[in-house]
Motif scaffolding. Structure first.
Motif: not given
Length: 161
Positions: A1-10
């Motif tokens: 999960m990362s900001a790049d895939d639209g999911e909230p990351g750490l």
């Protein structure tokens, strides 16, 4: 999960273990400066003195268990305090490999001088909190410590997802 895939990351700034560590480091640094500048003590030395003041004679192993400091840290703190004649080391009658540590009269006098300062720092740190918030924080910290101890005992990280 990362900001790049639209999911909230750490986000480190909102990651609770990080926030706890930063808060702990800030408080420890503040208090360490006071203990070092005024009394020539490190935090481990102060903790050792406080345990001995509360419990009387105890072994280094018992101090390790009580404070969660590692053996080397406790040993170095004890050596420094013994060198300053703030603690005495005597043989442990039941365990010849161990020593019982006790405060000397000078160590007790130093504790009596530092304890009010420690309480004043605590009061200043929690001044903006209600008694209920302080009580809740104490309970929550104990629960977090308990959870961390349990997870460490399992030897496995919690499942993801």
């Amino acid at each position: 999960m990362s900001a790049d895939d639209g999911e909230p990351g750490l986000r480190l700034s909102s990651y609770l273990p990080y926030r706890l560590s930063v808060a702990s480091n800030a408080v420890s640094s503040l208090i360490a400066r006071a203990y070092q500048d005024r009394f020539g003590l490190t935090i481990p030395q102060w903790r050792l003195i406080a345990v001995l003041a509360e419990e009387g004679g105890t072994t280094q192993g018992q101090i390790v268990t009580r404070t969660f400091m590692d053996k080397v840290t406790v040993s170095r703190a004890a050596q420094g305090l013994a060198g300053r004649r703030l603690i005495d080391r005597s043989e442990h009658h039941a365990d010849g490999r161990s020593h019982v540590l006790t405060l000397t009269p000078e160590g007790r006098r130093l504790y009596a001088e530092i304890a009010p300062l420690a309480l004043a720092y605590e009061a200043a740190l929690i001044a903006g909190l209600s008694p209920e918030e302080v009580s809740m924080m104490r309970r929550l910290l104990l629960r977090l410590q308990s959870a961390a101890t349990a997870l460490a005992g399992e030897g496995q990280p919690p499942p993801i997802g």
